[in-house]
Scaffold this active site. Structure first.
Site, short mmCIF file in Angstrom:
data_model
loop_
_atom_site.label_atom_id
_atom_site.label_comp_id
_atom_site.label_asym_id
_atom_site.label_seq_id
_atom_site.Cartn_x
_atom_site.Cartn_y
_atom_site.Cartn_z
N CYS A 151 0.39 1.72 7.32
CA CYS A 151 -0.20 2.03 6.01
C CYS A 151 -1.50 2.82 6.17
O CYS A 151 -1.77 3.74 5.39
CB CYS A 151 -0.45 0.75 5.22
SG CYS A 151 1.09 0.06 4.56
N CYS B 55 -1.92 -2.65 7.38
CA CYS B 55 -1.33 -2.50 8.71
C CYS B 55 -1.52 -1.06 9.21
O CYS B 55 -1.90 -0.16 8.45
CB CYS B 55 0.16 -2.87 8.68
SG CYS B 55 1.23 -1.59 8.00
N GLU C 240 0.83 -1.21 0.00
CA GLU C 240 0.00 0.00 0.00
C GLU C 240 0.86 1.26 0.00
O GLU C 240 0.58 2.24 -0.69
CB GLU C 240 -0.90 0.03 1.24
CG GLU C 240 -1.91 -1.10 1.31
CD GLU C 240 -1.39 -2.33 2.06
OE1 GLU C 240 -0.19 -2.63 1.96
OE2 GLU C 240 -2.21 -2.97 2.74
#
Ligand code: THU
Length: 129
Positions: free
Chosen positions: A89, A86, A55
């Site tokens: 991100c 996560c 990402e």
């Protein structure tokens, strides 16, 4: 571009993941406000902590190419259960993409859709500085 086209782009990007340590390959496809698709995959590092998620690779690629407004991101991992971005991100996506639609998928099907504000409630942001 439909959600399934964005998922397809994320699956393609996932094939380029460099994940020799975790063997957990992830692909992402970020759609900009003008409809451009910018992809990313995770890139691991032998020192582990320098690993970059799919990402963030997608977002940093897009920013470095001059994109500033974003609509959606598709994220693909090979899991049965829904796999979500996560925490790091989420924070980066919020900072540059705002309340994006996050489309989650595995290799066979879409597993869920969330707004980023659902994944990152009460976010820290530049407006607080
Ligand atoms: N990873 C991603 O690229 N995106 C996610 O949404 C979750 C985790 C990567 C980081 C690392 O290379 C591997 O997946 C295992 O954590």
């Amino acid at each position: 571009m439909s959600g399934s086209d964005l998922i397809r782009a994320a699956r393609q990007a996932r094939r380029r993941a460099h994940a020799p340590f975790s063997n957990f390959k992830v692909g992402a496809a970020l759609e900009t406000a003008d409809g451009t698709i910018v992809t990313g995959c995770n890139i691991e590092n032998a020192s582990y902590g320098l690993t970059m998620c799919a990402e963030r690779v997608a977002m940093f690629k897009a920013l470095s190419e001059g994109h500033r407004r974003f609509r959606r991101i598709a994220v693909v991992a090979d899991t049965q259960e829904v796999s979500t971005p996560c925490g790091a991100c989420r924070q980066i996506l919020w900072e540059f993409g705002g309340d994006l639609e996050v489309i989650l998928a595995n290799l066979r099907r879409e597993t869920g859709r969330r707004r980023l504000s659902e994944l990152l409630p009460l976010p820290f942001g530049a407006r607080l500085l």
